[in-house]
Design an enzyme around this catalytic site. Structure first.
Site, PDB file in Angstrom:
ATOM      1  N   GLU A 267       9.832   8.342  -0.081  1.00 40.18           N
ATOM      2  CA  GLU A 267       8.252   8.144   0.135  1.00 40.18           C
ATOM      3  C   GLU A 267       7.788   8.511   1.568  1.00 40.18           C
ATOM      4  O   GLU A 267       8.742   8.548   2.494  1.00 40.18           O
ATOM      5  CB  GLU A 267       8.158   6.533   0.048  1.00 40.18           C
ATOM      6  N   HIS A 286       2.932   2.670  -2.694  1.00 39.43           N
ATOM      7  CA  HIS A 286       4.143   1.435  -2.278  1.00 39.43           C
ATOM      8  C   HIS A 286       2.976   0.399  -1.891  1.00 39.43           C
ATOM      9  O   HIS A 286       3.117  -0.065  -0.717  1.00 39.43           O
ATOM     10  CB  HIS A 286       4.804   1.775  -1.518  1.00 39.43           C
TER      11      HIS A 286
END
Length: 329
Positions: A267, A286
């Site tokens: 990420e 997220h």
């Protein structure tokens, strides 16, 4: 031995919980010293500050993780508090070895993540985006927008903690059949099965598992092949549990009809990810647990935990098994 003055050191920098706000929310502890090590600072450059820390708010970033080296510089630390459900920002094994409790904030975003999961599933089952684009183009009619009833689906939930159970309650209301995989049965009326059987029997698999040595990469090509052709997969748990390249290949082959992911092994999601640019994938940054209500719950949970420990009581939601008799005094 003189009592160590309370010193709160924060490596957490989101949600406006800076030193001024923490002091405002902890009026019962006027002598509390509060320091902050900012997101662009290396904690190793602040060992002198950490040397007097009694409570540490852990960072979210794995790159700024509270390591054994940092813990050795914090001889007075009595609690490392994660400001999240997960505690990836702490080496909890090293903390256990040093008698430092590590606590998290379970449940603050349970409803938020469960709502997102069911909403994402509906997005996959009913082609909302395609229908919207069709109307925008000036087109009409049901061609291309026929979907599936959620009540006709069998949904497998892998990981049945707070969030998994909340997802199940929502699915019950839709009339879906629910199967569960979890090593610790918590609702006797549910049908618990092994992970392979779960994959074979469900046409929707939603992941809410923790990431550890046993679960890393556990949902890969072999497990996806066990699912009925044309199934769906969702992940709002931990990115490393799911092999994303295997998901892309399963989508290409038609083994999977769609996927929705809120979390990823890396990420932010890399620009060259094979999951990008697809109409059969829903991507989220997220943020499934990000709602105004979850934000309020998080702040309240942090302050309650800090106030408890600053008042001389044992911390709640300790994740590494260090009790008051084992922790540093």
């Amino acid at each position: 031995m003189p009592v160590q003055p309370e010193h709160l050191v924060s490596l957490y920098h989101l949600n406006d919980l800076g030193p001024a706000e923490l002091r405002r929310l902890l009026p019962g502890h006027p002598d509390l010293r509060i320091s902050e090590i900012g997101p662009d600072e290396d904690p190793l450059d602040h060992l002198e500050t950490l040397s007097t820390a009694t409570i540490v708010l852990a960072p979210l970033e794995k790159e700024r993780r509270v390591t054994a080296e940092l813990m050795d510089a914090m001889p007075h630390c009595r609690l490392i508090q994660s400001v999240a459900v997960g505690f990836d920002g702490v080496d909890h094994v090293a903390a256990t070895e040093r008698g430092i409790p590590v606590a998290n904030l379970p449940g603050f975003n349970t409803d938020a993540v469960a709502d997102w999961t069911v909403g994402a599933l509906l997005y996959l089952l009913r082609p909302y985006a395609f229908g919207h684009a069709k109307v925008e183009r000036g087109e009409w009619g049901p061609e291309g927008v026929r979907g599936h009833d959620l009540s006709a689906r069998t949904v497998g939930i892998a990981g049945f903690g707070n969030i998994g159970r909340a997802v199940a309650r929502r699915l019950d209301a839709f009339g879906a059949e629910v199967l569960v995989h979890d090593p610790y049965p918590s609702e006797p009326h549910r049908e618990y099965v092994g992970l392979e059987e779960l994959a074979e029997r469900c046409d929707v698999l939603t992941l809410h598992m923790p990431l550890n040595a046993a679960t890393r990469g556990v949902v890969g090509a072999d497990l996806l092949r066990r699912m009925p052709r044309g199934s769906y997969i969702l992940n709002a748990g931990r990115g490393g549990v799911l092999d994303e390249a295997a998901v892309a290949r399963a989508l290409d082959s038609g083994q999977l009809a769609g996927a929705a992911l809120d979390v990823f092994a890396e990420e932010p999601l890399p620009a060259d990810s094979p999951l990008r640019g697809r109409t059969d994938v829903l991507l989220n940054p997220h943020a499934a647990g990000v709602t105004y209500e979850a934000y309020h719950n998080l702040r309240a949970g942090v302050i309650e935990s800090l106030d408890l420990v600053l008042s001389g009581k044992a911390p709640r939601a300790v994740v590494n098994g260090v009790g008051p008799d084992e922790s540093r005094g």
